[in-house]
Design an enzyme around this catalytic site. Structure first.
Site, PDB file in Angstrom:
ATOM      1  N   ASP A  83      15.353 -26.995   3.349  1.00 46.87           N
ATOM      2  CA  ASP A  83      14.629 -26.113   3.246  1.00 46.87           C
ATOM      3  C   ASP A  83      13.798 -26.177   1.796  1.00 46.87           C
ATOM      4  O   ASP A  83      14.617 -26.930   1.007  1.00 46.87           O
ATOM      5  CB  ASP A  83      15.184 -24.627   3.535  1.00 46.87           C
ATOM      6  N   ASP A 116      11.983 -23.324  -0.104  1.00 47.38           N
ATOM      7  CA  ASP A 116      12.068 -22.252  -1.014  1.00 47.38           C
ATOM      8  C   ASP A 116      13.402 -21.773  -1.106  1.00 47.38           C
ATOM      9  O   ASP A 116      14.103 -21.561  -0.112  1.00 47.38           O
ATOM     10  CB  ASP A 116      11.096 -21.285  -0.544  1.00 47.38           C
ATOM     11  N   ASP A 154      18.470 -21.229   3.080  1.00 48.32           N
ATOM     12  CA  ASP A 154      19.081 -19.986   2.741  1.00 48.32           C
ATOM     13  C   ASP A 154      18.827 -18.711   3.584  1.00 48.32           C
ATOM     14  O   ASP A 154      19.324 -17.752   3.452  1.00 48.32           O
ATOM     15  CB  ASP A 154      18.179 -19.779   1.254  1.00 48.32           C
TER      16      ASP A 154
END
Length: 172
Positions: A6, A8, A132
């Protein structure tokens, strides 16, 4: 083996930019403490907590995010052993596409454009996903690694990594 990473809060740090923008526009202190299990907007005065949505939709928001400590070196090392894909749900924020591509070209030039996936839902066929957000692990059949961020600190049902050194320790 293939790894989806990922962007961000894993490769790039948007929280830092949110804090800077809130401080610039509303004098929210730069030492804002984000309570475990909450999003940044839940930790600012209620009358301005919707500003995050305006910020994140501005052209340029994603272009100058700081790189998460150790990310560049770790991804470079992982690339020696794994096929690496950067997978971002960028379609959620229309103006982010060009910013994210330019950001990746600047900080991760060794990742080929064919290994960058901008999508809505992360329905990718990889062996390991580093993210996240647990919503991206739904229906994922591989090994999920939950990258620590304030909003996920209270979650315990996933294998967790707090930083890029821990990722390397687990995967190399």
């Amino acid at each position: 083996m293939r790894i989806a990473i990922d962007m961000d809060e894993v490769l790039a740090n948007p929280i830092h930019k949110f804090i800077q923008l809130y401080h610039r526009d509303h004098q929210v202190p730069l030492d804002l403490i984000i309570a475990p299990g909450t999003e940044i907007f839940q930790n600012v005065p209620e009358e301005i907590n919707g500003r995050w949505f305006e910020y994140i939709n501005e052209k340029g928001f994603f272009r100058d995010l700081p790189v998460v400590d150790g990310a560049v070196e770790a991804v470079r090392q992982l690339q020696e052993k794994y096929e690496i894909y950067v997978v971002s749900a960028a379609m959620e924020f229309r103006n982010s596409l060009e910013d994210k591509m330019d950001w990746l070209t600047e900080y991760f030039p060794f990742i080929d454009w064919k290994h960058i996936v901008f999508c809505g839902e992360k329905i990718v066929n990889v062996d390991i996903m580093i993210d996240d957000r647990i919503k991206n692990f739904r229906d994922f059949k591989g090994r999920p690694l939950l990258f620590t961020s304030p909003h996920n600190l209270l979650l315990t049902e996933y294998e967790r990594v707090d930083n890029w050194q821990q990722v390397l320790d687990k995967l190399m």
